[in-house]
Design a protein around this motif. Structure first.
Motif, PDB file in Angstrom:
ATOM      1  N   ALA A 218       0.852  -1.195   0.000  1.00  0.00           N
ATOM      2  CA  ALA A 218       0.000   0.000   0.000  1.00  0.00           C
ATOM      3  C   ALA A 218       0.878   1.233   0.000  1.00  0.00           C
ATOM      4  O   ALA A 218       1.982   1.233   0.559  1.00  0.00           O
ATOM      5  CB  ALA A 218      -0.925   0.025   1.216  1.00  0.00           C
ATOM      6  N   LEU A 219       0.389   2.289  -0.642  1.00  0.00           N
ATOM      7  CA  LEU A 219       1.100   3.567  -0.683  1.00  0.00           C
ATOM      8  C   LEU A 219       0.211   4.636  -0.071  1.00  0.00           C
ATOM      9  O   LEU A 219      -0.952   4.784  -0.457  1.00  0.00           O
ATOM     10  CB  LEU A 219       1.445   3.926  -2.134  1.00  0.00           C
ATOM     11  CG  LEU A 219       2.169   5.265  -2.338  1.00  0.00           C
ATOM     12  CD1 LEU A 219       3.545   5.246  -1.680  1.00  0.00           C
ATOM     13  CD2 LEU A 219       2.297   5.589  -3.828  1.00  0.00           C
ATOM     14  N   ASP A 223      -0.016  13.117   3.566  1.00  0.00           N
ATOM     15  CA  ASP A 223      -1.104  13.464   4.491  1.00  0.00           C
ATOM     16  C   ASP A 223      -1.711  12.213   5.118  1.00  0.00           C
ATOM     17  O   ASP A 223      -2.798  12.273   5.722  1.00  0.00           O
ATOM     18  CB  ASP A 223      -2.202  14.249   3.761  1.00  0.00           C
ATOM     19  CG  ASP A 223      -1.734  15.637   3.340  1.00  0.00           C
ATOM     20  OD1 ASP A 223      -0.957  16.251   4.116  1.00  0.00           O
ATOM     21  OD2 ASP A 223      -2.107  16.088   2.250  1.00  0.00           O
ATOM     22  N   GLU A 224      -1.009  11.075   4.958  1.00  0.00           N
ATOM     23  CA  GLU A 224      -1.419   9.785   5.530  1.00  0.00           C
ATOM     24  C   GLU A 224      -2.749   9.324   4.956  1.00  0.00           C
ATOM     25  O   GLU A 224      -3.571   8.711   5.652  1.00  0.00           O
ATOM     26  CB  GLU A 224      -1.484   9.863   7.061  1.00  0.00           C
ATOM     27  CG  GLU A 224      -0.143  10.194   7.687  1.00  0.00           C
ATOM     28  CD  GLU A 224      -0.221  10.376   9.187  1.00  0.00           C
ATOM     29  OE1 GLU A 224      -1.313  10.158   9.768  1.00  0.00           O
ATOM     30  OE2 GLU A 224       0.804  10.753   9.791  1.00  0.00           O
ATOM     31  N   ARG A 225      -2.967   9.575   3.669  1.00  0.00           N
ATOM     32  CA  ARG A 225      -4.178   9.111   2.996  1.00  0.00           C
ATOM     33  C   ARG A 225      -3.806   8.094   1.922  1.00  0.00           C
ATOM     34  O   ARG A 225      -2.770   8.202   1.282  1.00  0.00           O
ATOM     35  CB  ARG A 225      -4.956  10.286   2.395  1.00  0.00           C
ATOM     36  CG  ARG A 225      -5.463  11.249   3.457  1.00  0.00           C
ATOM     37  CD  ARG A 225      -6.445  12.281   2.928  1.00  0.00           C
ATOM     38  NE  ARG A 225      -6.968  13.102   4.006  1.00  0.00           N
ATOM     39  CZ  ARG A 225      -7.976  12.738   4.800  1.00  0.00           C
ATOM     40  NH1 ARG A 225      -8.569  11.577   4.609  1.00  0.00           N
ATOM     41  NH2 ARG A 225      -8.389  13.532   5.757  1.00  0.00           N
ATOM     42  N   GLY A 308       7.794  12.282   1.312  1.00  0.00           N
ATOM     43  CA  GLY A 308       6.999  12.218   2.539  1.00  0.00           C
ATOM     44  C   GLY A 308       5.941  11.138   2.540  1.00  0.00           C
ATOM     45  O   GLY A 308       5.318  10.887   3.572  1.00  0.00           O
ATOM     46  N   SER A 309       5.706  10.504   1.393  1.00  0.00           N
ATOM     47  CA  SER A 309       4.739   9.405   1.357  1.00  0.00           C
ATOM     48  C   SER A 309       5.339   8.162   2.010  1.00  0.00           C
ATOM     49  O   SER A 309       6.536   8.101   2.296  1.00  0.00           O
ATOM     50  CB  SER A 309       4.318   9.110  -0.081  1.00  0.00           C
ATOM     51  OG  SER A 309       5.442   8.790  -0.869  1.00  0.00           O
ATOM     52  N   THR A 310       4.484   7.161   2.252  1.00  0.00           N
ATOM     53  CA  THR A 310       4.900   5.966   2.992  1.00  0.00           C
ATOM     54  C   THR A 310       4.496   4.714   2.239  1.00  0.00           C
ATOM     55  O   THR A 310       3.353   4.590   1.790  1.00  0.00           O
ATOM     56  CB  THR A 310       4.249   5.939   4.388  1.00  0.00           C
ATOM     57  OG1 THR A 310       4.550   7.150   5.084  1.00  0.00           O
ATOM     58  CG2 THR A 310       4.751   4.755   5.200  1.00  0.00           C
TER      59      THR A 310
END
Length: 553
Positions: A218-219, A223-225, A308-310
């Motif tokens: 998952a990506l 903004d943690e969405r 900054g994405s995860t």
């Protein structure tokens, strides 16, 4: 696998999107595609303005071997050969063995594998990517999907470059160097997708590609969405499709999974547990976290990207855990049920054999010596098995410290001399003593020496010598153990360091042992940061050399 695919494709796209020069764009694209696919040659063809001829841009690889398409010509008519046919139909062509395919055989003797993929923006074909290799059946479904995904990105970037060239031609300036994303969107007239940094076609292909991998992926944006997730992650989440949509917050993801009873083990600590998981995602540890869900074990990991994405990955490790449990039970059984009583038996036999409990007849003394020797042999096997298991499980730890090289060599000779004397083989050091130190676990290094020296003694005749030597190799100390025995058969060399492998495999072999020594030795040396190599001529002895890093200072 999914994360690797994401990083590989993301790196490729980022690299080609930073290029403004058309020539450099083609050269770098072809080089990186050939490297990603592991093939010998990659060529990009472009349709001319009349859409009737494909023109070769650049070619990398061994053109002299006729691997590149039309090595002497730079144009291919539309509909002719694999390249022309793919440009005309837009359909990918994969050939496992060109020389045996009557439809696509082009009299190119050096080529066996070929894949041609159309570069399209929406429904318009801009050109073809043609990859070739001398080995048959190189391009499988995974490489096909990867190349089709890459082709979509190349086409979109190419369209943007053409657009920017046209703007330059009419002296228009892109304000603040218009972002590549905007250029791609203007040029190819695509809408924003859940994967906005990639062109629409590339995003769609990428999403399909990662559904083929086994682990959950998952990506999440900065903004943690939720941006995207693959099929295995959808299944692992246990949530319905109408919830798993882009824009879902990570905190709501956790809460929904609790609501749908996918995490029953949290009990009444719901709020605290949610906060802990959100913090884990925001500040991920370097190592994966092992969690248990509904009786199964999973390995969970979060990784932050530059923007900054995860990236979140979940791997089912339940089978691995079961194997680990069985291994631990086996190790415990071997240790407590075999090693402990064997140690006691050997001690008792030694006490009786010493005569301290009373005089012994020659027959009794001989029988006791045989029992002690075989018990010691069995204990050595048990210790080797436990070491092998500890190494395989990553549970063996080294206690290294700066240790004088001269001390290691002296101890190796002293500790193994009695073993050699029993076979009439001498152990000696040849060369000058060294004042240097190495970073070493002394006990484990002596185990390395003992394994190599005992092997050398076993294969030596009475009256021969086993020689230990030393030399410096840059920042490493190289230790060698040599014998004058029969050497190692060529057919056994590929299995030399495999556990439970021996050059003599018959029940009547002359040399004892269980085939674990060299495997353990190699692992111990590599754990020190060194390497173990061998040189041998069948009938001319063998030399094993291992290296250890020199201590600083």
């Amino acid at each position: 696998m999914a994360e690797l695919l994401f990083q590989q494709f993301s790196r490729f796209t980022r690299d080609i999107y930073s290029i403004r020069s058309m020539d450099k764009f083609f050269a770098q694209s072809e080089q990186q595609i050939a490297r990603m696919l592991g093939c010998a040659c990659c060529t990009i063809y472009l349709l001319d303005s009349d859409k009737s001829v494909l023109i070769e841009s650049l070619a990398v690889g061994n053109k002299s071997s006729d691997l590149s398409a039309n090595a002497e010509a730079s144009e291919v008519p539309l509909g002719v050969g694999t390249v022309g046919t793919v440009a005309q139909t837009g359909e990918t062509v994969v050939i496992g063995e060109v020389s045996k395919d009557p439809e696509w055989n082009h009299d190119m003797e050096a080529v066996q594998s070929q894949i041609c993929v159309a570069m399209k923006v929406d429904s318009e074909t801009l050109g073809v990517i043609d990859c070739r290799d001398p080995h048959p059946h190189l391009f499988d479904d995974e490489l096909r999907i990867l190349l089709e995904t890459v082709a979509a990105a190349v086409a979109a970037r190419l369209e943007a470059l053409l657009w920017m060239d046209e703007l330059d031609r009419i002296n228009l300036t892109l304000v603040d160097e218009m972002s590549l994303r905007e250029a791609v969107e203007i040029a190819s007239e695509v809408k924003r997708t859940p994967f906005p940094d990639f062109p629409k076609a590339a995003s769609e292909r990428f999403l399909r590609a990662i559904d083929f991998v086994e682990e959950g992926f998952a990506l999440w944006d900065n903004d943690e969405r939720l941006v995207m997730l693959n099929a295995p992650m959808r299944e692992l989440s246990g949530l319905p499709a109408d919830i798993l949509k882009p824009g879902l917050s990570f905190e709501d993801w956790i809460k929904k999974r609790i609501e749908y009873e996918q995490i029953p083990e949290i009990g009444s600590e719901r709020q605290k547990w949610v906060a802990t998981r959100v913090e884990l995602m925001r500040s991920p540890p370097a190592d994966p976290v092992e969690v248990q869900r509904n009786g199964r074990w999973y390995k969970l990991q979060y990784r932050k990207l530059d923007d900054g994405s995860t990236v979140q990955t979940v791997v089912d490790i339940d089978h691995q855990k079961a194997v680990e449990k069985a291994r631990n039970q086996f190790t415990s059984t071997v240790s407590h049920e075999l090693r402990t009583p064997l140690t006691s038996i050997i001690g008792a036999l030694g006490l009786v054999h010493s005569g301290k409990l009373g005089p012994l007849t020659d027959d009794v003394a001989g029988a006791l010596e045989l029992c002690k020797r075989n018990s010691t042999r069995l204990l050595n096997l048990v210790n080797d098995i436990l070491d092998q298991e500890a190494i395989s499980a990553g549970q063996l730890r080294l206690d290294t410290e700066p240790t004088p090289i001269a001390q290691l060599i002296d101890d190796a000779v002293d500790l193994n001399t009695q073993y050699g004397n029993a076979s009439g083989v001498s152990i000696k050091f040849t060369g000058a003593k060294s004042a240097f130190c190495v970073d070493a676990d002394k006990r484990r290094v002596q185990q390395v020496f003992a394994n190599l020296i005992s092997n050398a003694v076993k294969f030596s005749d009475s009256g021969q010598a086993v020689e230990i030597s030393f030399r410096l190799e840059g920042g490493l100390a190289a230790f060698s153990v040599s014998d004058k025995g029969p050497g190692i058969p060529d057919e056994f060399l590929p299995m030399l360091f495999e556990p439970f492998e021996q050059a003599e495999r018959s029940d009547t072999r002359k040399v004892g042992g269980f085939g674990l020594g060299l495997s353990i030795t190699k692992s111990l040396v590599e754990m020190h940061g060194g390497s173990l190599t061998h040189s041998s001529g069948f009938g001319a002895g063998a030399t094993f050399t291992f290296t250890l890093p020199l201590a600083e200072g």
